[in-house]
Design a protein around this motif. Sequence first.
Motif, PDB file in Angstrom:
ATOM      1  N   ILE A  88       0.845  -1.208   0.000  1.00 17.52           N
ATOM      2  CA  ILE A  88       0.000   0.000   0.000  1.00 17.52           C
ATOM      3  C   ILE A  88       0.880   1.259   0.000  1.00 17.52           C
ATOM      4  O   ILE A  88       0.588   2.250  -0.657  1.00 17.52           O
ATOM      5  CB  ILE A  88      -0.981  -0.039   1.196  1.00 17.52           C
ATOM      6  CG1 ILE A  88      -1.979  -1.196   0.980  1.00 17.52           C
ATOM      7  CG2 ILE A  88      -1.714   1.289   1.348  1.00 17.52           C
ATOM      8  CD1 ILE A  88      -3.026  -1.362   2.062  1.00 17.52           C
TER       9      ILE A  88
ATOM     10  N   MET B 258       2.071   2.036  -3.340  1.00 16.44           N
ATOM     11  CA  MET B 258       1.040   2.674  -4.166  1.00 16.44           C
ATOM     12  C   MET B 258       0.964   4.177  -3.875  1.00 16.44           C
ATOM     13  O   MET B 258       0.154   4.884  -4.464  1.00 16.44           O
ATOM     14  CB  MET B 258      -0.324   2.022  -3.884  1.00 16.44           C
ATOM     15  CG  MET B 258      -0.411   0.580  -4.348  1.00 16.44           C
ATOM     16  SD  MET B 258      -1.786  -0.322  -3.549  1.00 16.44           S
ATOM     17  CE  MET B 258      -3.167   0.279  -4.486  1.00 16.44           C
TER      18      MET B 258
ATOM     19  N   HIS C 247       0.534   5.698  -0.650  1.00 10.75           N
ATOM     20  CA  HIS C 247      -0.234   6.137   0.519  1.00 10.75           C
ATOM     21  C   HIS C 247       0.654   6.236   1.760  1.00 10.75           C
ATOM     22  O   HIS C 247       1.663   5.558   1.868  1.00 10.75           O
ATOM     23  CB  HIS C 247      -1.396   5.180   0.769  1.00 10.75           C
ATOM     24  CG  HIS C 247      -2.277   5.038  -0.431  1.00 10.75           C
ATOM     25  ND1 HIS C 247      -3.135   6.040  -0.820  1.00 10.75           N
ATOM     26  CD2 HIS C 247      -2.393   4.054  -1.360  1.00 10.75           C
ATOM     27  CE1 HIS C 247      -3.757   5.671  -1.932  1.00 10.75           C
ATOM     28  NE2 HIS C 247      -3.317   4.464  -2.277  1.00 10.75           N
TER      29      HIS C 247
ATOM     30  N   ASN D 194      -0.325  -7.526  -4.880  1.00 11.35           N
ATOM     31  CA  ASN D 194      -0.802  -6.384  -5.661  1.00 11.35           C
ATOM     32  C   ASN D 194      -2.313  -6.338  -5.850  1.00 11.35           C
ATOM     33  O   ASN D 194      -2.957  -5.333  -5.574  1.00 11.35           O
ATOM     34  CB  ASN D 194      -0.130  -6.365  -7.039  1.00 11.35           C
ATOM     35  CG  ASN D 194       1.359  -6.184  -6.870  1.00 11.35           C
ATOM     36  OD1 ASN D 194       1.793  -5.596  -5.872  1.00 11.35           O
ATOM     37  ND2 ASN D 194       2.149  -6.709  -7.788  1.00 11.35           N
ATOM     38  N   ARG D 195      -2.867  -7.477  -6.270  1.00 11.98           N
ATOM     39  CA  ARG D 195      -4.301  -7.515  -6.564  1.00 11.98           C
ATOM     40  C   ARG D 195      -5.130  -7.214  -5.311  1.00 11.98           C
ATOM     41  O   ARG D 195      -6.048  -6.413  -5.319  1.00 11.98           O
ATOM     42  CB  ARG D 195      -4.626  -8.901  -7.091  1.00 11.98           C
ATOM     43  CG  ARG D 195      -5.798  -8.972  -8.006  1.00 11.98           C
ATOM     44  CD  ARG D 195      -5.944 -10.386  -8.479  1.00 11.98           C
ATOM     45  NE  ARG D 195      -5.194 -11.268  -7.546  1.00 11.98           N
ATOM     46  CZ  ARG D 195      -5.349 -12.574  -7.460  1.00 11.98           C
ATOM     47  NH1 ARG D 195      -6.189 -13.168  -8.221  1.00 11.98           N
ATOM     48  NH2 ARG D 195      -4.656 -13.303  -6.603  1.00 11.98           N
ATOM     49  N   SER D 196      -4.759  -7.870  -4.207  1.00 10.68           N
ATOM     50  CA  SER D 196      -5.567  -7.705  -2.997  1.00 10.68           C
ATOM     51  C   SER D 196      -5.367  -6.325  -2.373  1.00 10.68           C
ATOM     52  O   SER D 196      -6.296  -5.756  -1.803  1.00 10.68           O
ATOM     53  CB  SER D 196      -5.218  -8.788  -1.987  1.00 10.68           C
ATOM     54  OG  SER D 196      -5.421 -10.041  -2.567  1.00 10.68           O
TER      55      SER D 196
ATOM     56  N   ASP E  10      -4.978  -3.592  -3.967  1.00  7.79           N
ATOM     57  CA  ASP E  10      -5.884  -2.711  -4.726  1.00  7.79           C
ATOM     58  C   ASP E  10      -7.288  -2.774  -4.149  1.00  7.79           C
ATOM     59  O   ASP E  10      -7.977  -1.765  -4.032  1.00  7.79           O
ATOM     60  CB  ASP E  10      -5.991  -3.175  -6.188  1.00  7.79           C
ATOM     61  CG  ASP E  10      -4.818  -2.683  -7.015  1.00  7.79           C
ATOM     62  OD1 ASP E  10      -4.083  -1.812  -6.527  1.00  7.79           O
ATOM     63  OD2 ASP E  10      -4.642  -3.192  -8.142  1.00  7.79           O
ATOM     64  N   LYS E  11      -7.702  -3.992  -3.796  1.00  9.25           N
ATOM     65  CA  LYS E  11      -9.066  -4.155  -3.266  1.00  9.25           C
ATOM     66  C   LYS E  11      -9.231  -3.435  -1.933  1.00  9.25           C
ATOM     67  O   LYS E  11     -10.272  -2.844  -1.667  1.00  9.25           O
ATOM     68  CB  LYS E  11      -9.396  -5.629  -3.102  1.00  9.25           C
ATOM     69  CG  LYS E  11      -9.565  -6.300  -4.441  1.00  9.25           C
ATOM     70  CD  LYS E  11     -10.211  -7.654  -4.315  1.00  9.25           C
ATOM     71  CE  LYS E  11     -10.362  -8.259  -5.698  1.00  9.25           C
ATOM     72  NZ  LYS E  11     -10.106  -9.672  -5.735  1.00  9.25           N
ATOM     73  N   TYR E  12      -8.210  -3.487  -1.085  1.00  6.42           N
ATOM     74  CA  TYR E  12      -8.299  -2.760   0.188  1.00  6.42           C
ATOM     75  C   TYR E  12      -8.399  -1.252  -0.063  1.00  6.42           C
ATOM     76  O   TYR E  12      -9.230  -0.569   0.528  1.00  6.42           O
ATOM     77  CB  TYR E  12      -7.087  -3.060   1.085  1.00  6.42           C
ATOM     78  CG  TYR E  12      -7.220  -4.363   1.848  1.00  6.42           C
ATOM     79  CD1 TYR E  12      -8.153  -4.498   2.885  1.00  6.42           C
ATOM     80  CD2 TYR E  12      -6.444  -5.461   1.535  1.00  6.42           C
ATOM     81  CE1 TYR E  12      -8.284  -5.694   3.573  1.00  6.42           C
ATOM     82  CE2 TYR E  12      -6.574  -6.663   2.227  1.00  6.42           C
ATOM     83  CZ  TYR E  12      -7.491  -6.768   3.250  1.00  6.42           C
ATOM     84  OH  TYR E  12      -7.629  -7.948   3.938  1.00  6.42           O
ATOM     85  N   VAL E  13      -7.563  -0.741  -0.969  1.00  5.92           N
ATOM     86  CA  VAL E  13      -7.573   0.705  -1.214  1.00  5.92           C
ATOM     87  C   VAL E  13      -8.916   1.135  -1.810  1.00  5.92           C
ATOM     88  O   VAL E  13      -9.472   2.167  -1.436  1.00  5.92           O
ATOM     89  CB  VAL E  13      -6.372   1.122  -2.100  1.00  5.92           C
ATOM     90  CG1 VAL E  13      -6.479   2.588  -2.509  1.00  5.92           C
ATOM     91  CG2 VAL E  13      -5.064   0.874  -1.347  1.00  5.92           C
ATOM     92  N   GLU E  14      -9.442   0.295  -2.697  1.00  6.78           N
ATOM     93  CA  GLU E  14     -10.772   0.570  -3.257  1.00  6.78           C
ATOM     94  C   GLU E  14     -11.815   0.661  -2.135  1.00  6.78           C
ATOM     95  O   GLU E  14     -12.656   1.551  -2.112  1.00  6.78           O
ATOM     96  CB  GLU E  14     -11.185  -0.604  -4.136  1.00  6.78           C
ATOM     97  CG  GLU E  14     -11.443  -0.288  -5.581  1.00  6.78           C
ATOM     98  CD  GLU E  14     -11.592  -1.611  -6.327  1.00  6.78           C
ATOM     99  OE1 GLU E  14     -12.594  -2.318  -6.080  1.00  6.78           O
ATOM    100  OE2 GLU E  14     -10.672  -1.934  -7.109  1.00  6.78           O
TER     101      GLU E  14
ATOM    102  N   ARG F  15     -11.474   3.847  -0.112  1.00 11.39           N
ATOM    103  CA  ARG F  15     -12.014   5.024  -0.822  1.00 11.39           C
ATOM    104  C   ARG F  15     -13.536   5.019  -0.821  1.00 11.39           C
ATOM    105  O   ARG F  15     -14.165   6.058  -0.664  1.00 11.39           O
ATOM    106  CB  ARG F  15     -11.500   5.062  -2.265  1.00 11.39           C
ATOM    107  CG  ARG F  15     -10.013   5.352  -2.373  1.00 11.39           C
ATOM    108  CD  ARG F  15      -9.713   6.153  -3.641  1.00 11.39           C
ATOM    109  NE  ARG F  15      -8.292   6.307  -3.836  1.00 11.39           N
ATOM    110  CZ  ARG F  15      -7.546   7.290  -3.304  1.00 11.39           C
ATOM    111  NH1 ARG F  15      -8.112   8.206  -2.546  1.00 11.39           N
ATOM    112  NH2 ARG F  15      -6.249   7.363  -3.545  1.00 11.39           N
TER     113      ARG F  15
END
Length: 495
Positions: free
Chosen positions: A34, A37, A39, A478-480, A482-486, A489
């Motif tokens: 994260i 990415m 943050h 990476n994939r997961s 992204d899901k947490y950040v989504e 948000r």
Amino acid sequence: MPKPLSILYVSSEVVPFAKTGGLADVSGALPQVIREMGHDIRIIMPKYATVSDRKFKIHDIKRLTDMPIEIGDKTYLSSVKSSFLTNIRTKVQVYFVSNDDLYCRSDLYIDPKTKEGWPDNDDRFIFFCKSVIETMLLLGWKPDIIHLNDWQSAILAPMIKTMYAKEPLFKNTKIVFTIHNAAYQGIFPADTFEKTDLPQKVMTPDGMEYHGNVNFMKAGLQYADYITTVSKTYSKEIQESNDFGFGLEGIFKKKSRKLTGILNGMDTDVWNPEDDEHIPAHYSKKDFSGKVENKKALLERFKLPYDEKVPVIGIVTRLVDQKGLDLIEKRLDNMLKLKCQIVVLGSGQKEYEKMLQAAAKKNKKQVGVEIGFDEALAHLIEAGSDMFLMPSKYEPCGLNQMYSLRYGTLPIVRATGGLADTVIDLNENPKKGNGFVFDEYKAPKLLDAVKRAVKAYGDRENWEAAMKRAMSADFSWNRSADKYVELYRKLLKKK
Ligand code: ADP
Ligand code: GLC
């Protein structure tokens, strides 16, 4: 470009500082991804005996030294220190809540003498949660998201939502609560409640009251803005029955609209057969000739004979009921009649430790057992075994089967939680299979899966094709992440 988020990741164990299980692996890996990415994610955890100042270059924070924290009629001093979690790409700030009396003990949660939780675990984690809040207030750091993990940090949710509801720093903060294991809930007698300073309304069946006791995990479930678990299948299982929800299934069901499963990833830098520092020979999916050297080294370590034709079945686990050890116990003799060897690394319940040690003593050429916790040996077992056995009764996610896949060590698993979401049965699906899966939690089913695996091992060509598939799967974070950040948000958009 959307604005970077500030996130406080609260966990009771983090690799490389302290670990009893997969929560530590997750907490050491997810925040780094994260951070990569863009943050501002920071971690906070207790400072246990294993967290050496020198080794981890930990320094004091003047403003956060000797903060008085009241727990009932006792006042403890809390000092928060700081260091970084570093990999080649990033640096994540880590805060350590320190109080030697509370945290510097021989084990994180359990008294090795009684094998029960420390009698003051309620004080230890109420202290932790109160210190987390003090830290943020004194630093004046405003997190968009506070991400809690398991019962040890769960009561931060009602604290923020009630005691600090008017605090400007947390005005827009959203709370995510991740369940890594619903079996461990942090249940304490009712009088623990007073020590939390939470308002009385929290001590009700709609809050954290639980059959006359207090239940920390329940508090997190009731007050978090969103709940996640660590695989899709597990997020459904915990709503279904007591076998998975351990008494909280009703609440999981009630919260189902705010509950989702996000599969854990794995740290592909730490668990990489191409440059693993703990194994004697490196290998890759293009050339796995090195694997056999690791097998030889592993067998030598356990003083077992090497035979090319005999597959080695590895086990690395906490030796607890969750992990299916009663099934192993029931069919170990039958398994040993097959052409295979078994190596085990683990510690936990005495009866399982004894059962395994007795098997090793009786089967000197076939079984190797080490009781203890040994990171390097765990890597060697992944690299040197041909198969990895994980017949869990329930498994929220499970990391070892992913490590096994990456090391070309085909997992034999029961279809539950994250095991069901990551392993595909080779007999059922010869083109896509990467392991062996059985459904019902029954000893004959386990034996059948082991038999199928040992038989399949004899077919070299197909075995190697399955190894290649296993090693090609992408279980990186990476994939997961992204899901947490989504999710973060999405929550922040809600008023
Ligand atoms: P859980 O968190 O339920 O124990 P996981 O599969 O998610 O199960 O994670 C377990 C982690 O702990 C893995 O990294 C595994 O290698 C490690 N582990 C478990 N027992 C031992 C042990 N005795 N020695 C070294 N590592 C261990
Ligand atoms: C828990 C679970 C395990 C999971 C880990 C990390 O310890 O038992 O299945 O992989 O947490 O989420």
